[in-house]
Design a protein around this motif. Structure first.
Motif, short mmCIF file in Angstrom:
data_model
loop_
_atom_site.label_atom_id
_atom_site.label_comp_id
_atom_site.label_asym_id
_atom_site.label_seq_id
_atom_site.Cartn_x
_atom_site.Cartn_y
_atom_site.Cartn_z
N VAL A 214 70.98 -27.75 25.89
CA VAL A 214 72.09 -26.91 26.33
C VAL A 214 73.25 -27.11 25.36
O VAL A 214 73.73 -28.24 25.18
CB VAL A 214 72.52 -27.23 27.77
CG1 VAL A 214 73.68 -26.33 28.17
CG2 VAL A 214 71.35 -27.05 28.71
N PHE A 215 73.66 -26.03 24.71
CA PHE A 215 74.73 -26.08 23.73
C PHE A 215 76.03 -25.64 24.36
O PHE A 215 76.07 -24.68 25.11
CB PHE A 215 74.43 -25.11 22.58
CG PHE A 215 73.67 -25.70 21.46
CD1 PHE A 215 72.35 -26.08 21.64
CD2 PHE A 215 74.25 -25.88 20.22
CE1 PHE A 215 71.63 -26.61 20.60
CE2 PHE A 215 73.53 -26.41 19.17
CZ PHE A 215 72.23 -26.78 19.35
N ASP A 216 77.09 -26.34 24.01
CA ASP A 216 78.41 -25.79 24.28
C ASP A 216 79.37 -26.41 23.30
O ASP A 216 79.28 -27.61 23.01
CB ASP A 216 78.85 -26.09 25.72
CG ASP A 216 80.17 -25.39 26.03
OD1 ASP A 216 80.34 -24.23 25.61
OD2 ASP A 216 81.03 -26.01 26.67
N ASP A 217 80.26 -25.59 22.77
CA ASP A 217 81.32 -26.11 21.92
C ASP A 217 80.74 -26.91 20.75
O ASP A 217 81.27 -27.97 20.39
CB ASP A 217 82.24 -26.98 22.81
CG ASP A 217 83.51 -27.33 22.08
OD1 ASP A 217 83.90 -26.56 21.18
OD2 ASP A 217 84.11 -28.37 22.40
N GLY A 218 79.62 -26.45 20.19
CA GLY A 218 79.08 -27.11 19.00
C GLY A 218 78.39 -28.44 19.26
O GLY A 218 78.11 -29.19 18.32
N ARG A 219 78.17 -28.74 20.51
CA ARG A 219 77.47 -30.00 20.82
C ARG A 219 76.32 -29.72 21.77
O ARG A 219 76.36 -28.78 22.55
CB ARG A 219 78.43 -30.95 21.56
CG ARG A 219 79.28 -31.79 20.69
CD ARG A 219 80.15 -32.66 21.59
NE ARG A 219 81.51 -32.72 21.08
CZ ARG A 219 81.88 -33.55 20.10
NH1 ARG A 219 81.01 -34.37 19.56
NH2 ARG A 219 83.12 -33.54 19.68
N GLN A 228 64.32 -31.43 34.96
CA GLN A 228 65.36 -32.46 34.94
C GLN A 228 66.73 -31.82 34.75
O GLN A 228 67.70 -32.23 35.37
CB GLN A 228 65.05 -33.37 33.76
CG GLN A 228 65.33 -34.83 34.04
CD GLN A 228 64.82 -35.66 32.88
OE1 GLN A 228 63.72 -35.41 32.37
NE2 GLN A 228 65.61 -36.61 32.45
N LEU A 229 66.74 -30.80 33.89
CA LEU A 229 67.98 -30.12 33.58
C LEU A 229 68.55 -29.48 34.85
O LEU A 229 69.74 -29.51 35.11
CB LEU A 229 67.69 -29.03 32.54
CG LEU A 229 68.82 -28.57 31.66
CD1 LEU A 229 69.30 -29.71 30.80
CD2 LEU A 229 68.33 -27.43 30.79
N TYR A 230 67.65 -28.91 35.62
CA TYR A 230 68.09 -28.20 36.81
C TYR A 230 68.49 -29.16 37.91
O TYR A 230 69.52 -29.00 38.56
CB TYR A 230 66.96 -27.28 37.29
CG TYR A 230 67.37 -26.39 38.42
CD1 TYR A 230 68.09 -25.22 38.20
CD2 TYR A 230 67.04 -26.73 39.75
CE1 TYR A 230 68.48 -24.42 39.23
CE2 TYR A 230 67.43 -25.92 40.80
CZ TYR A 230 68.15 -24.76 40.53
OH TYR A 230 68.54 -23.95 41.57
N GLU A 231 67.65 -30.15 38.07
CA GLU A 231 67.88 -31.03 39.20
C GLU A 231 68.87 -32.13 38.92
O GLU A 231 69.54 -32.61 39.81
CB GLU A 231 66.54 -31.61 39.69
CG GLU A 231 65.82 -30.63 40.60
CD GLU A 231 64.34 -30.91 40.69
OE1 GLU A 231 63.98 -32.10 40.63
OE2 GLU A 231 63.55 -29.95 40.78
N SER A 232 68.90 -32.60 37.68
CA SER A 232 69.82 -33.69 37.37
C SER A 232 70.72 -33.33 36.20
O SER A 232 70.62 -33.92 35.13
CB SER A 232 69.04 -34.96 37.02
OG SER A 232 67.80 -34.99 37.66
N VAL A 238 76.75 -28.35 32.38
CA VAL A 238 75.32 -28.07 32.53
C VAL A 238 75.02 -27.62 33.95
O VAL A 238 74.30 -26.64 34.18
CB VAL A 238 74.48 -29.30 32.14
CG1 VAL A 238 73.00 -29.03 32.35
CG2 VAL A 238 74.74 -29.69 30.70
N ALA A 239 75.61 -28.32 34.90
CA ALA A 239 75.38 -27.96 36.30
C ALA A 239 75.80 -26.51 36.55
O ALA A 239 75.10 -25.77 37.23
CB ALA A 239 76.18 -28.90 37.19
N GLN A 240 76.91 -26.16 35.97
CA GLN A 240 77.45 -24.83 36.17
C GLN A 240 76.61 -23.78 35.43
O GLN A 240 76.39 -22.69 35.93
CB GLN A 240 78.89 -24.81 35.61
CG GLN A 240 79.76 -23.74 36.14
CD GLN A 240 80.19 -24.07 37.57
OE1 GLN A 240 79.54 -24.84 38.30
NE2 GLN A 240 81.28 -23.49 37.99
#
Ligand SMILES: Nc1ncnc2c1ncn2[C@@H]1O[C@H](COP(=O)(O)OP(=O)(O)OP(=O)(O)O)[C@@H](O)[C@H]1O
Ligand SMILES: [Mg+2]
Lengths: 366, 561
Positions: A214-219, A228-232, A238-240
């Motif tokens: 998951v990318f945001d703001d160049g990171r 795992q991404l969805y649940e944790s 990421v949650a949002q």
């Protein structure tokens, strides 16, 4: 998943940075390591630097800083045409003046492969995408989905080990997209190729990939398998970003035995799982998935913390019910329930109590 | 249909059923029962008419101002009415004359020539005819001009003899007294210019039978005097040719015996005397004017150009000429148009190729620069359009001449010796350099607009598939830019073959184009027919090339933007 495969990395980004204008970093400190055969998706909002990363890997952009390695060797100074990376572009980039067969023949011709072998490979690859009958057509005579298949075939025909795809299905309608998602993953697994896939459609990312970055703001905000991404989710972005999510803001009162007590801004006290809060007094944002919220007392744990809620709206969506509640001063709290015969349909105006398992409620950064 | 209760409802709903019934194989019917095709056509026709009405003013404007002049110009390349209109009787008689023989035409032809020339001279048409025939045979213009006055005098032999016989023949009033009708004579009595329109001459009844040749001549004379000359016919003395006609009548067939009208007495006296008049041999008379009138060449030329339409201009335009045996090549030293056509084509091709070579990289740079810089550069490309063509061409003169900037620089650099300066102007090199420069924007603009539409991802895709920069360009980018090259080439080539200002200034004699020749014929030699024929050939050549281009590359492959 990644850890079950061989540990020596096939594609590696190490401390990679990229700036176009010398003022802003578009990619900030990217570290990524992919084993052979992995299907990795880069997911993120527009402008988060996904395409830039892909272009650096393909060789069309140079990294401002850091190292990109393929099978252990740095490719920073290798020109694109020598990298042997297959690429599928968002707008297909099929050569309009060549027929489908000629498009596929192109990478083989530049590799000086003989005519008979070429033809055999072309037909085999077209077979893989079920487009054998279209060899003589021009791209303009194909539908969007057919063009996409040809673009895919062209990226595969010279048997690259690594294939990059930049939003390949972005221009297609939902149904076609789902069919092609399935076909791309099937092909990738059958051929054992490594795929870096870019999308900003989270469903696509979750259904297709071995791992999602998951990318945001160049990171990279989180790099994990889809479940795992969805649940944790590891942070509130990421949650949002992944799936639907209810959030409540508050302050950590205490952390004890792996459970954090959080006092919401509206005064109520709830239990949550501490993810990136460490001590009492920190501000936090707790996140609960709508389908993990319970309002049936009998299905709640004994002594579970509950919150008062008022039903505002009941939306019938076929397979599920979506209920909007007012909780802790916010009226965008969503509860999803499965449409089962014994399921309660809440009527607007009703006062209820809601609760959840402490491990489903994650205390993230504020 | 099977459940239709009565026959009447069955028939009334038959049409509806046909529309709906998939098994019905006849013509499709519209809702009102007419065949669908017909009602569609009617609807479309209405639409077309409305569209046509909308563009009608423009269409008419284009037709009138553009198509019509071109058509007229093209028609001039075959039009040749002047010979047969000016010399109607001569050309008719010449039809029976054997142009391949060694005999010049007989006396009858010369007499007809005298007739025709007489009227032509009165109407001042003979110099025009001489000018026209001069394109085919030099010397014709002066021959006709010279013959002018003298042909007028030829018939005076008869005039003098008639006037010597009887003073009656001296005045127009006396002539009119028996040639004109009583009614006309009455209306002319006392008429002056101040009274307005002169009453139109009316022939005395029966006169045409009495004196046929004289009547014919007199009618022409009367019409000319009243209309062209605007003189009072009643008081004007007739032309000399009237006397020669009278002589012809009085010595030949006439109905004078039964004539008892006015001047019958004088006419009969004239008839008695006329047989012993001194006569004129027209053939000899023309020989006296100029011995060229007895040249075979003169007569074969007149005969060859007698038809109303001629291929002469076209033959001329391809270095051929008419001869007694049909068409033949001109002598080697007179052939110029073939060379000029060939040179025009060759140099236009070279100019087009040079424009591609120079324009392609420029267009490439333009298409790949950020918009702001590209716009700036585009202005530089278009800048030449803002200066006069003459200024630009003259600037090349300054640059290219022997003592010009380029030669001076080369000498200064020691690349060429002072006495060995490059000949860059007044030859083909000069024309090619200057025209390439002038036509370059016409190549760059279509190329640029086509290149702008070629997305950079194609090149990236090619490289990602393993192509080197060159292969990616040559196999992927270049083929997509071909429509731009096609459009640019057509523009440049067509402009180049029609150019004449620049070749005229910097081309010297070696570097001029066929258009310079056309311009010369249109504005200097005034041989419009030949100019039109050359233009028509040029037009045909362009259309042929266009057709060939369409067959080979396909015209829908041409993009102008
Ligand atoms: N050639 C370029 N020159 C300057 N800035 C650029 C260039 N390409 C991209 N950027 C900037 O870099 C940032 C990241 O762009 P990138 O194309 O990688 O985003 P992305 O994640 O692919 O977004 P999207 O989902 O919209 O495709 C953006 O802010 C963009 O404006
Ligand atoms: Mg992108």
């Amino acid at each position: 998943m990644a850890d079950t495969k061989s540990t020596d990395a096939f594609v590696e980004f190490e401390r990679v940075q990229k700036s176009y204008d010398g003022e802003n970093l578009v990619v900030k400190d990217l570290n990524l390591s992919m084993p052979k055969g992995e299907f990795l998706t880069m997911l993120g909002p527009s402008g988060s630097g996904k395409t830039t990363c892909l272009m650096m890997l393909a060789g069309f952009e140079t990294a401002t800083h850091g190292d990109i390695r393929l099978s252990g060797t740095s490719i920073n100074n290798i020109p694109p045409h020598k990298r042997g990376i297959g690429m599928v572009f968002q707008n297909y980039a099929l050569f309009p003046h060549m027929t489908v067969a000629e498009n596929l023949s192109f990478p083989l011709e530049v590799r000086k492969i003989g005519k008979s072998e070429r033809e055999e490979k072309i037909m085999r690859t077209l077979g893989m995408v079920q487009m054998e009958d279209f060899a003589g057509r021009r791209p303009a005579q194909l539908s969007g989905g057919q063009q996409q298949r040809i673009a895919l075939a062209r990226a595969l025909v010279f048997e690259p080990e690594l294939v990059l795809m930049d939003e390949p299905l972005g221009a297609l309608d939902k149904q076609l997209r789902e069919t092609l998602q399935f076909e791309i993953t099937r092909l990738a697994h059958d051929l054992g190729i490594t795929v870096v896939y870019v999308t900003h459609d989270q469903t696509e990312a979750l259904t297709m990939s071995d791992r999602v970055a998951v990318f945001d703001d160049g990171r990279i905000q989180q790099l994990a398998p889809p479940d795992q991404l969805y649940e944790s989710p590891e942070n509130s972005f990421v949650a949002q970003f992944i799936g639907e999510n209810n959030t409540l803001d508050g302050v950590v009162k205490e952390i004890k035995g792996g459970v954090a007590m959080v006092q919401l801004d509206s005064g109520e006290l709830i239990q949550a799982k501490p993810i990136n809060v460490t001590k009492a007094g920190e501000r936090t944002r707790v996140s609960i998935r709508p389908e993990r919220v319970e309002f049936d007392k009998s299905r709640m744990q004994d002594g579970a913390f509950t919150l008062k809620a008022e039903v505002l709206e009941f939306i019938y969506m076929g397979d599920i019910f979506r209920t909007r509640l007012r909780v802790a001063g916010r009226d965008d709290f969503i509860v999803k329930t499965r449409n089962a015969p014994d399921q309660i349909r809440l009527t607007p105006g009703t006062q209820i109590e809601i609760g959840w398992l402490p491990e489903d409620c994650r205390a993230l950064d504020a | 249909m099977s459940d239709a209760p009565t026959a009447q409802t069955a028939s009334s709903s038959a049409a509806e059923a046909r529309i709906a019934d998939a098994a019905y194989t006849g013509p499709m019917l519209a809702a009102d029962g007419t065949p669908l095709k017909k009602s569609l056509n009617r609807a479309l026709r209405l639409q077309k008419m409305r569209a046509l009405a909308l563009i009608a003013p423009l269409l008419i404007f284009v037709l009138v101002t553009f198509i019509a002049p071109i058509a007229d110009m093209l028609f001039r390349s075959v039009e040749n009415e002047i010979v047969s209109e000016t010399l109607p009787r001569t050309t008719t008689l010449l039809a029976n004359w054997d142009a391949k023989g060694t005999e010049i035409p007989d006396e009858a032809v010369f007499e007809a020539l005298y007739d025709d020339m007489f009227y032509a001279i009165e109407a001042k048409e003979h110099t025009k005819l001489g000018g026209r025939l001069n394109y085919e045979l030099t010397g014709m213009a002066s021959l006709f001009r010279k013959s002018g006055r003298k042909v007028e005098d030829m018939g005076e032999v008869y005039q003098d003899q008639f006037e010597g016989l009887d003073a009656f023949w001296k005045t127009g009033e006396n002539w009119n007294s028996f040639m004109g009708s009583d009614e006309w004579l009455a209306s002319m009595a006392g008429w002056t210019k101040a009274d307005g329109r002169q009453p139109k001459f009316k022939l005395r009844e029966g006169m045409a039978d009495v004196l046929p040749a004289t009547t014919a001549t007199y009618l022409k004379y009367a019409a000319f005097t009243q209309n062209e000359d605007q003189k009072n016919l009643y008081t004007t003395d007739p032309w000399a040719i009237v006397y020669s006609s009278l002589h012809k009548d009085l010595t030949g067939e006439n109905a004078l015996a039964d004539y008892a009208g006015p001047a019958a007495e004088q006419l009969k006296a004239g008839a008695a005397a006329a047989t012993s008049f001194e006569t004129v041999n027209f053939s000899e008379a023309f020989l006296d004017i100029d011995k060229k009138w007895h040249d075979l060449d003169v007569w074969t030329t007149i005969k060859a150009y007698s038809p109303k339409l001629t291929s002469g201009y076209f033959l001329n335009a391809i270095d051929m000429q008419k001869s007694v045996d049909g068409a033949e090549m001109r002598p080697e030293n007179q052939q110029i148009y073939g060379i000029l056509f060939y040179r025009t084509m060759k140099m236009s091709v070279i100019i087009t190729l040079s424009c591609i070579m120079l324009g392609y990289p420029v267009a490439w740079i333009l298409a790949n620069l950020p918009a702001r810089q590209a716009n700036l550069l585009l202005i530089l490309v278009l800048l030449p359009f803002w200066t006069s063509l003459l200024v630009r061409t003259s600037a090349w003169k300054v640059l290219l001449q022997d003592q010009g900037v380029i030669n001076d620089t080369l000498v200064w650099l020691g690349i060429v010796a002072t006495d060995d300066r490059l000949a860059l102007i007044n030859n083909q090199t000069g024309t090619i350099i200057a025209m390439t420069h002038i036509l370059l924007p016409f190549m760059i603009l279509p190329l640029y607009s086509v290149m702008q539409t070629i997305q950079p991802t194609y090149l990236r895709a090619a490289k990602s598939l393993g192509a080197t920069n060159w292969t990616a360009f040559w196999r992927v980018y270049f083929p997509q830019s071909v429509p731009g090259i096609g459009a640019g080439s057509i523009l440049v080539f067509i402009l180049a073959i029609g150019y004449y200002i620049t070749p005229a200034i910097v081309g010297g004699t070696e570097g001029t184009f066929i258009s310079n020749r056309i311009a010369y014929h249109i504005s200097s030699s005034l041989n419009w027919g030949l100019g039109a024929a050359l233009g028509a050939i040029l037009l045909a050549a362009v259309m042929l090339l266009y057709y060939a281009y369409d067959k080979i590359v396909g015209i829908d492959n041409v993009k102008l933007g």
